[in-house]
Write a protein that holds these residues in place. Structure first.
Motif, PDB file in Angstrom:
ATOM      1  N   HIS A  90       0.818  -1.216   0.000  1.00 43.44           N
ATOM      2  CA  HIS A  90       0.000   0.000   0.000  1.00 43.44           C
ATOM      3  C   HIS A  90       0.855   1.269   0.000  1.00 43.44           C
ATOM      4  O   HIS A  90       0.526   2.255  -0.655  1.00 43.44           O
TER       5      HIS A  90
ATOM      6  N   SER B 159      -3.158  -4.359   1.505  1.00 39.40           N
ATOM      7  CA  SER B 159      -3.362  -3.484   2.668  1.00 39.40           C
ATOM      8  C   SER B 159      -4.116  -4.275   3.719  1.00 39.40           C
ATOM      9  O   SER B 159      -4.970  -5.097   3.382  1.00 39.40           O
TER      10      SER B 159
ATOM     11  N   THR C 147       3.872   1.708  -1.263  1.00 32.51           N
ATOM     12  CA  THR C 147       4.408   1.917  -2.617  1.00 32.51           C
ATOM     13  C   THR C 147       3.319   2.444  -3.544  1.00 32.51           C
ATOM     14  O   THR C 147       3.550   3.371  -4.327  1.00 32.51           O
TER      15      THR C 147
HETATM   16  N1  LIG Z   1      13.702   1.639  -5.481  1.00 34.78           N
HETATM   17  C1  LIG Z   1      12.665   1.066  -6.055  1.00 34.78           C
HETATM   18  O1  LIG Z   1      12.779   0.576  -7.213  1.00 34.78           O
HETATM   19  C2  LIG Z   1      11.369   0.947  -5.297  1.00 34.78           C
HETATM   20  C3  LIG Z   1      10.397   0.038  -5.722  1.00 34.78           C
HETATM   21  C4  LIG Z   1       9.243  -0.105  -4.977  1.00 34.78           C
HETATM   22  C5  LIG Z   1       9.041   0.656  -3.837  1.00 34.78           C
HETATM   23  N2  LIG Z   1       9.987   1.552  -3.458  1.00 34.78           N
HETATM   24  C6  LIG Z   1       9.798   2.378  -2.244  1.00 34.78           C
HETATM   25  O2  LIG Z   1       9.490   1.545  -1.133  1.00 34.78           O
HETATM   26  C7  LIG Z   1       8.817   2.352  -0.174  1.00 34.78           C
HETATM   27  C8  LIG Z   1       7.707   1.548   0.480  1.00 34.78           C
HETATM   28  O3  LIG Z   1       8.204   0.366   1.064  1.00 34.78           O
HETATM   29  P1  LIG Z   1       7.653  -0.143   2.487  1.00 34.78           P
HETATM   30  O4  LIG Z   1       8.433  -1.346   2.874  1.00 34.78           O
HETATM   31  O5  LIG Z   1       7.636   1.030   3.420  1.00 34.78           O
HETATM   32  O6  LIG Z   1       6.118  -0.473   2.209  1.00 34.78           O
HETATM   33  P2  LIG Z   1       5.329  -1.434   1.180  1.00 34.78           P
HETATM   34  O7  LIG Z   1       5.822  -2.829   1.275  1.00 34.78           O
HETATM   35  O8  LIG Z   1       5.258  -0.781  -0.153  1.00 34.78           O
HETATM   36  O9  LIG Z   1       3.859  -1.306   1.785  1.00 34.78           O
HETATM   37  C9  LIG Z   1       3.628  -1.611   3.131  1.00 34.78           C
HETATM   38  C10 LIG Z   1       2.121  -1.684   3.346  1.00 34.78           C
HETATM   39  O10 LIG Z   1       1.583  -2.717   2.513  1.00 34.78           O
HETATM   40  C11 LIG Z   1       0.593  -3.426   3.236  1.00 34.78           C
HETATM   41  N3  LIG Z   1       1.104  -4.773   3.478  1.00 34.78           N
HETATM   42  C12 LIG Z   1       2.397  -5.199   3.533  1.00 34.78           C
HETATM   43  N4  LIG Z   1       2.459  -6.520   3.805  1.00 34.78           N
HETATM   44  C13 LIG Z   1       1.174  -6.943   3.877  1.00 34.78           C
HETATM   45  C14 LIG Z   1       0.583  -8.187   4.131  1.00 34.78           C
HETATM   46  N5  LIG Z   1       1.334  -9.285   4.363  1.00 34.78           N
HETATM   47  N6  LIG Z   1      -0.778  -8.260   4.145  1.00 34.78           N
HETATM   48  C15 LIG Z   1      -1.518  -7.183   3.895  1.00 34.78           C
HETATM   49  N7  LIG Z   1      -1.012  -5.941   3.673  1.00 34.78           N
HETATM   50  C16 LIG Z   1       0.315  -5.843   3.657  1.00 34.78           C
HETATM   51  C17 LIG Z   1       0.365  -2.638   4.521  1.00 34.78           C
HETATM   52  O11 LIG Z   1      -0.571  -1.622   4.170  1.00 34.78           O
HETATM   53  P3  LIG Z   1      -1.591  -0.943   5.226  1.00 34.78           P
HETATM   54  O12 LIG Z   1      -0.721  -0.065   6.077  1.00 34.78           O
HETATM   55  O13 LIG Z   1      -2.556  -0.200   4.376  1.00 34.78           O
HETATM   56  O14 LIG Z   1      -2.196  -2.075   5.999  1.00 34.78           O
HETATM   57  C18 LIG Z   1       1.749  -2.029   4.772  1.00 34.78           C
HETATM   58  O15 LIG Z   1       1.713  -0.876   5.589  1.00 34.78           O
HETATM   59  C19 LIG Z   1       8.290   3.580  -0.911  1.00 34.78           C
HETATM   60  O16 LIG Z   1       9.015   4.711  -0.476  1.00 34.78           O
HETATM   61  C20 LIG Z   1       8.612   3.294  -2.371  1.00 34.78           C
HETATM   62  O17 LIG Z   1       8.968   4.462  -3.078  1.00 34.78           O
HETATM   63  C21 LIG Z   1      11.150   1.713  -4.157  1.00 34.78           C
END
Ligand SMILES: NC(=O)c1ccc[n+]([C@@H]2O[C@H](COP(=O)([O-])OP(=O)(O)OC[C@H]3O[C@@H](n4cnc5c(N)ncnc54)[C@H](OP(=O)(O)O)[C@@H]3O)[C@@H](O)[C@H]2O)c1
Length: 177
Positions: free
Chosen positions: A54, A78, A56
């Motif tokens: 969510h 999410s 991302t």
């Molecule tokens: N460098 C790159 O190529 C690249 C690629 C992709 C992403 N990114 C970056 O990665 C960052 C985000 O990563 P992140 O680790 O903080 O978050 P994320 O994995 O993108 O999202 C986390 C959210 O996803 C939901 N979630 C995760 N695991 C779950 C599960 N097992 N069941 C249900 N929902 C689940 C939850 O949402 P809810 O809070 O709504 O419950 C959780 O808060 C962003 O800044 C993005 O820009 C970079």
């Protein structure tokens, strides 16, 4: 069976974003190579589905451009109730079962876009097949890790034919999980 492939870029010290989620360092103009997209368009031809956490997804929506994957089937994960949109379907419960069933359906490969939390969920469940990781020649020092701290130890196998060093310093490696 179709594969789940994490195609992603990380700093050399293993972060996919700054602590506040910013990925400005990834799009620095100094990395541009004319007519080079680092395998992105070729990779897109091999997939028909994306998986996003969510956080991302919210970041993608903030990019001030149309949703980038309108022709793909997009699933966003999410733990809270969210409204599906014309482009994405939200998945709340039974993430592992859901993705296991998805892999069994016919289709092209599946792009795990990220981020670090969702990456760890799939890795721990044994659902991740390959990683195409582009290392950016920068040390961030802190940030959001490629795999969140829930990730368990997992040995990877380098696919030796599919690695590339670009002249801007990007190093792309392909692993089988
Ligand atoms: N460098 C790159 O190529 C690249 C690629 C992709 C992403 N990114 C970056 O990665 C960052 C985000 O990563 P992140 O680790 O903080 O978050 P994320 O994995 O993108 O999202 C986390 C959210 O996803 C939901 N979630 C995760 N695991 C779950 C599960 N097992 N069941 C249900 N929902 C689940 C939850 O949402 P809810 O809070 O709504 O419950 C959780 O808060 C962003 O800044 C993005 O820009 C970079």
């Amino acid at each position: 069976m179709r594969k789940i492939i994490l195609y992603i870029a990380a700093s050399t010290d293993g972060y996919i974003a700054r602590p506040d989620g910013n990925i400005d360092w990834l799009h620095d103009k100094k990395y541009n190579i004319p007519d080079e997209d680092f395998g992105y368009s070729a990779f897109l031809q091999t997939i028909d589905t994306t998986l996003m956490g969510h956080t991302t997804y919210k970041q993608v929506l903030g990019f001030d451009m149309p949703f980038p994957y309108p022709d793909l089937k997009n699933y966003v994960f999410s733990r809270s109730a969210q409204q599906d949109t014309v482009h994405v379907t939200f998945v709340r419960d039974g993430v592992v079962d859901f993705i296991e069933r998805l892999k069994e359906q016919p289709g092209k490969d599946i792009w795990l876009i990220g981020g670090g939390q969702l990456n760890a969920t799939l890795l721990n469940a044994g659902l991740l097949d390959e990683i195409i990781l582009t290392y950016i020649p920068i040390i961030l020092g802190k940030g959001i890790p490629l795999f969140s701290e829930e990730a368990e130890e997992h040995k990877l196998k380098l696919i030796p034919t599919d690695n590339k060093l670009y002249r801007n310093g990007f190093l792309q490696v392909r692993y089988s999980c």
